[in-house]
Design an enzyme around this catalytic site. Structure first.
Site, short mmCIF file in Angstrom:
data_model
loop_
_atom_site.label_atom_id
_atom_site.label_comp_id
_atom_site.label_asym_id
_atom_site.label_seq_id
_atom_site.Cartn_x
_atom_site.Cartn_y
_atom_site.Cartn_z
N ALA A 123 84.07 20.90 88.16
CA ALA A 123 83.45 20.76 88.87
C ALA A 123 81.90 19.47 88.49
O ALA A 123 81.30 19.03 89.19
CB ALA A 123 83.18 21.35 90.59
N GLY A 128 89.00 22.60 80.40
CA GLY A 128 88.43 22.75 82.16
C GLY A 128 87.83 21.26 82.16
O GLY A 128 86.83 21.49 83.28
N HIS A 173 85.58 31.08 86.62
CA HIS A 173 84.74 30.64 85.35
C HIS A 173 84.53 31.80 84.76
O HIS A 173 83.88 33.15 85.13
CB HIS A 173 83.04 31.17 85.74
CG HIS A 173 82.71 29.66 86.54
ND1 HIS A 173 81.74 29.36 87.62
CD2 HIS A 173 83.20 28.13 86.27
CE1 HIS A 173 81.66 28.18 87.84
NE2 HIS A 173 82.52 27.60 87.67
N VAL A 202 99.61 27.56 69.94
CA VAL A 202 99.43 28.46 69.34
C VAL A 202 99.69 29.66 69.73
O VAL A 202 99.92 30.83 70.18
CB VAL A 202 97.86 28.55 68.28
CG1 VAL A 202 97.74 29.17 67.56
CG2 VAL A 202 97.72 27.38 68.16
N GLY A 258 83.96 30.11 76.13
CA GLY A 258 83.16 30.94 77.09
C GLY A 258 84.30 32.44 77.15
O GLY A 258 82.88 33.26 77.01
N GLY A 274 83.94 24.36 73.92
CA GLY A 274 83.70 24.61 73.56
C GLY A 274 84.60 24.16 71.60
O GLY A 274 83.65 24.35 71.05
N GLU A 323 96.56 21.91 71.12
CA GLU A 323 95.81 21.63 72.73
C GLU A 323 97.07 22.13 73.14
O GLU A 323 98.45 20.80 73.46
CB GLU A 323 95.38 20.88 73.06
CG GLU A 323 95.10 20.20 74.55
CD GLU A 323 94.50 21.45 75.30
OE1 GLU A 323 95.21 22.02 76.45
OE2 GLU A 323 93.55 22.03 74.95
#
Length: 548
Positions: free
Chosen positions: A91, A86, A469, A227, A502, A16, A35
């Site tokens: 994968a 991620g 996930h 953050v 997500g 995202g 990051e």
């Protein structure tokens, strides 16, 4: 948008956050990305998973790798870290979900989601360089196809869509995806270590597409900054405070101002930050629905392991995931591999125990099996060449189950905790996963000529499934009573904040979610106006008025 250090601060650089970085930079915004993890060149990734300082993420003890592991009462979470999030350790598997995802009750009626997201899936596939079908077919793929046939579901078998530059193995060529605007790429060597970090340069990580292009447009990325607070400013905009990742002393606390903030730290990171800001009063308007409808993709990781290496099968040769089939209409199974030498995650594996028993019954089944077959058990539990002796079965479901996350005090610290949520109980084991693992084991044994056993995981023995996930908890909704963000991914009550990772996903997709996170982010960012242009999106007040 003047008087601020940045027009937009993005928290996180995963699927995202990377979309937000590129699309907002292309619309003229001054974008800065924080990051928590480090930046990796291809040669910086661990050679195998045993290089824990480069593989595992535990910055407080000097491990700055790509693999995060988090524990909740009801699930163990595997996630990513580093510039590219991620994508560094996923994968590279990029399926679209089926109709049930788009028709889930949480967001049904807010839009025709399948039709509206369709063009954004197309864009996401192009950007991520999706190969519609894994182009190789070897012994592992044949085992999976035979296992599907044995279970009577052979018609559902397919080769996986993957985000990899195959080209000529080991050959480096100028950027083949973006007309030379991206970095050079090297053809896949089928080393199997996609999830440890691609040292070849074949994997289509976000650092090789969205983020590379965003930086060319002026986006700045600051790695190794965590953050710790986002606070609304009295005069408008937000103050974003960061510290040095993993620091015990000299945390180097800094603050910047931004007109708008995008949360894209992954479901764990985004939820944790939002929960803390709600609890502290920094973001008082956050919905009470925060933490609800947290999903695990109804997931389990089982598999099959041989007592010795069946050399002719080449189990560790290929990309991480190559094929899949459906055990039933809502249970999806994929084969997963690590490359030779990457055996660390095998420490989580143990015997497959029947579900539905109390803990003592599950432990008793393990102990009984070990006592009956001590030599075989010892050989199966050995980590020596584990990645070359087995096939992991990643099992996902579209089942409507969820957890609710909240904060609690533990040993003087405030941490996330979980409880069963709406829908079905989040499962502690999946019968379909056991069935698939047993079918794969049978076919492995027939093909390799050595004893093979279906395997589960230690967390599952204790009623805690594994998931790679972790989703939801700040989901899209029609009202703030039902979710955290509106259909444009603006945070209810704080429309200058946005969630585009997500955490915003409303349902279990039953497939690897990366492509869907990317498509949802593409859609959300497509509605943003160009810098200084009029915003054509309805306000949150107008959205609520329309719903009566």
């Amino acid at each position: 948008m003047t008087g601020f250090d940045h027009d937009v601060v993005i928290v996180g650089s995963g699927f995202g956050g990377s979309v937000a970085a590129l699309r907002l930079a292309s619309k003229g915004y001054r974008v800065h990305v924080y990051e928590a993890g480090r930046r990796f060149a291809d040669a910086d990734f661990a050679k195998t998973s045993w290089d824990v300082r480069r593989y595992l993420w535990a910055p407080a003890i000097g491990c700055f790798g790509v693999q995060r592991i988090h524990k909740l009462p009801h699930v163990m979470v595997l996630a990513g870290a580093g510039v590219g999030g991620g994508s560094l350790n996923y994968a590279n598997t990029l399926y679209e979900p089926g109709p049930s995802f788009f028709e889930d009750r949480q967001w049904r009626g807010l839009a025709d989601w399948q039709a509206e997201l369709a063009p954004h899936y197309t864009t996401a596939k192009r950007m991520l360089g999706v190969v519609p079908q894994y182009p190789h077919f070897g012994p592992v793929e044949q085992i999976m196809e035979d296992a599907a046939n044995d279970l009577g579901v052979g018609a559902t078998f397919r080769r996986a869509p993957v985000g990899v530059w195959f080209g000529r193995p080991g050959e480096t060529v100028p950027d083949p995806f973006f007309g030379g605007e991206g970095p050079d790429r090297t053809g896949c060597t089928l080393c199997g270590n996609c999830m440890v970090g691609c040292r070849v340069g074949a994997k289509n990580t976000l650092a090789k597409n969205y983020l590379a292009l965003a930086e060319r447009l002026g986006t700045t990325i600051e790695p190794l900054r965590t953050v710790v607070e986002v606070r609304e400013r009295p005069g408008g905009g937000f103050t974003v405070t960061t510290v040095r990742s993993g620091a015990w002393f000299g945390r180097d606390r800094r603050a910047v101002s931004a007109e708008q903030v995008v949360f894209a730290a992954g479901t764990w990171g985004t939820q944790q930050l939002l929960h803390r800001m709600k609890d502290s009063g920094a973001l008082p308007g956050l919905s009470d629905a925060l933490g609800r409808l947290t999903r695990t993709n109804s997931e389990a990781l089982d598999g099959a392991v041989a007592v010795s290496v069946p050399e002719e099968l080449g189990l560790a040769s290929g990309v991480a995931i190559t094929t899949s089939f459906h055990v039933d209409e809502r249970t999806h199974v994929e084969n997963v591999r690590y490359g030779p030498g990457s055996n660390l995650m095998g420490a989580l594996a143990t015997g497959l125990v029947p579900g539905g028993r109390p803990l003592l019954g599950r432990l008793g089944a393990l102990i009984g099996g070990a006592l009956r077959h001590p030599i075989t058990t010892l050989r199966l539990t050995s980590l020596r060449r584990w990645s070359e002796r087995g096939i992991i079965a990643l099992v996902m479901q579209t089942a409507d189950n969820s957890l609710t996350l909240s904060l609690r005090r533990r040993f003087g610290r405030t941490v996330l905790t979980s409880a069963q949520g709406e829908g079905e109980p989040n499962p502690s084991h999946l019968p379909g996963a056991h069935l698939a693992a047993q079918a794969i084991a049978a076919r492995m044994q027939a093909a390799g000529g050595v004893p093979v056993e279906a395997r589960g995981s230690w967390p599952e023995v204790f009623g805690i499934p594994l998931t790679a996930h972790f989703l939801g908890g700040a989901v899209v909704s029609g009202t703030p009573e039902r979710g955290v963000v509106d259909p444009y991914h603006r945070v209810w009550g704080h429309p200058g904040l946005h969630v585009v990772d997500g955490a915003a996903m409303p349902a279990n997709p039953g497939v690897n979610p990366s492509l869907t996170i990317t498509a949802m982010a593409e859609r959300a960012l497509s509605y943003w106006p160009r810098r200084s242009a009029a915003d054509q999106r309805p306000t949150q007040e107008e959205l609520l008025d329309r719903r009566g």
